[in-house]
Design an enzyme around this catalytic site. Structure first.
Site, PDB file in Angstrom:
ATOM      1  N   GLU A 193      96.518  55.665  -3.617  1.00  0.00           N
ATOM      2  CA  GLU A 193      95.893  54.957  -4.734  1.00  0.00           C
ATOM      3  C   GLU A 193      96.981  54.512  -5.697  1.00  0.00           C
ATOM      4  O   GLU A 193      97.755  55.339  -6.190  1.00  0.00           O
ATOM      5  CB  GLU A 193      94.863  55.818  -5.467  1.00  0.00           C
TER       6      GLU A 193
ATOM      7  N   GLU B 257     101.017  56.655 -10.368  1.00  0.00           N
ATOM      8  CA  GLU B 257     100.706  56.304 -11.753  1.00  0.00           C
ATOM      9  C   GLU B 257     102.018  56.057 -12.488  1.00  0.00           C
ATOM     10  O   GLU B 257     102.952  56.850 -12.379  1.00  0.00           O
ATOM     11  CB  GLU B 257      99.911  57.422 -12.424  1.00  0.00           C
TER      12      GLU B 257
ATOM     13  N   ASP C 243     106.771  53.023 -10.600  1.00  0.00           N
ATOM     14  CA  ASP C 243     106.306  51.648 -10.670  1.00  0.00           C
ATOM     15  C   ASP C 243     105.913  51.179  -9.270  1.00  0.00           C
ATOM     16  O   ASP C 243     106.678  51.365  -8.312  1.00  0.00           O
ATOM     17  CB  ASP C 243     107.433  50.770 -11.230  1.00  0.00           C
TER      18      ASP C 243
ATOM     19  N   ASP D 126      94.582  46.954 -14.155  1.00  0.00           N
ATOM     20  CA  ASP D 126      94.790  46.134 -15.343  1.00  0.00           C
ATOM     21  C   ASP D 126      94.651  44.658 -14.962  1.00  0.00           C
ATOM     22  O   ASP D 126      95.336  44.176 -14.060  1.00  0.00           O
ATOM     23  CB  ASP D 126      96.195  46.401 -15.893  1.00  0.00           C
TER      24      ASP D 126
ATOM     25  N   ASP E 243      85.210  45.652 -12.385  1.00  0.00           N
ATOM     26  CA  ASP E 243      84.037  45.053 -13.018  1.00  0.00           C
ATOM     27  C   ASP E 243      84.388  43.693 -13.603  1.00  0.00           C
ATOM     28  O   ASP E 243      83.535  43.023 -14.190  1.00  0.00           O
ATOM     29  CB  ASP E 243      83.496  45.972 -14.112  1.00  0.00           C
TER      30      ASP E 243
ATOM     31  N   THR F 176      84.984  56.289  -9.865  1.00  0.00           N
ATOM     32  CA  THR F 176      86.113  56.568 -10.742  1.00  0.00           C
ATOM     33  C   THR F 176      85.575  56.748 -12.162  1.00  0.00           C
ATOM     34  O   THR F 176      84.404  56.470 -12.444  1.00  0.00           O
ATOM     35  CB  THR F 176      87.133  55.420 -10.732  1.00  0.00           C
TER      36      THR F 176
ATOM     37  N   GLU G  76      84.570  53.346 -13.436  1.00  0.00           N
ATOM     38  CA  GLU G  76      83.382  52.872 -12.727  1.00  0.00           C
ATOM     39  C   GLU G  76      82.119  53.481 -13.323  1.00  0.00           C
ATOM     40  O   GLU G  76      81.114  52.783 -13.527  1.00  0.00           O
ATOM     41  CB  GLU G  76      83.501  53.224 -11.248  1.00  0.00           C
TER      42      GLU G  76
END
Length: 214
Positions: free
Chosen positions: A43, A68, A97, A119, A155, A194, A197
């Site tokens: 992920e 992350e 990164d 993002d 979304d 998530t 979500e």
């Protein structure tokens, strides 16, 4: 929303047994790290880690990595994992990164990449920073195994439209997509939520999802 800096985060992340401190040294040798031949699922932009932890519990036949960039965010994932009673032997974190992905993984080492509520980088001049941009798709293509896939949820309809276009223009195969993930039973049945979500769905925002491969 401005990210709140947590002074102790860097030290905690740097000393956590759940965080792989030198992932570049494992390039081409990830199977040896886990000492098994389970598929690797990654992920990118994992946030606080809820999605991956639930996936790890649900599918112990896979190895999971969460990437992350911000240590103050990754700290929350570490704390969440520490508070869990269940063992998550197949899950580790990376504080790096995503542009460095080809330096971390050799060709074919990753079977699936999850991009959850990334993002949107709404300004046009920042388009290449979006995790579904053609620049990132090329990076994913370098590390995915034959038949490997990318799964993307958001979304943001504008970002979703951009992502569909980038996939098509990059020569990828769009396997499936929906503009209402929670409204379609076949999609919803296997879905793992998530934090974002759950929040956006509660606000009545339809969730979009796509699955694609190089």
């Amino acid at each position: 929303m401005r990210l709140r800096n947590i002074p102790e985060a860097k030290e905690i992340v740097g000393n956590s047994p759940y965080v792989i401190q030198d992932p570049c040294s494992l390039r081409g040798h990830w199977r040896g790290f886990w000492q098994n031949d389970h598929p690797i699922h990654l992920e990118v932009g994992m946030g606080k880690g809820r999605f991956l932890m639930e996936m790890c519990l649900k599918h112990p036949e896979n190895n999971y990595l969460g990437m992350e960039l911000y240590d103050s965010v990754l700290l929350r994932a570490i704390q969440r994992r520490q508070s869990m009673e269940e063992e998550l032997d197949g899950l580790y974190f990376l504080c790096m990164d995503a542009r460095l992905l080809p330096e971390i993984f050799a060709e074919g080492e990753v079977e699936r990449i999850y991009l959850n509520f990334s993002d949107p980088w709404p300004k046009a001049r920042h388009a290449k920073r979006r995790l579904t941009s053609r620049q990132f798709l090329r990076r994913y293509e370098q590390i995915l195994s034959p038949g490997g896939t990318v799964e993307f949820k958001t979304d943001d309809r504008e970002l979703f439209g951009f992502s569909l276009q980038e996939i098509r223009e990059s020569g990828w195969t769009l396997l499936s997509h929906t503009y209402d993930l929670h409204g379609e039973k076949d999609w919803e049945r296997e879905n793992v939520m998530t934090e974002y979500e759950e929040k956006f769905s509660a606000q009545g925002n339809p969730i979009c999802k796509l699955v694609a491969r190089p």
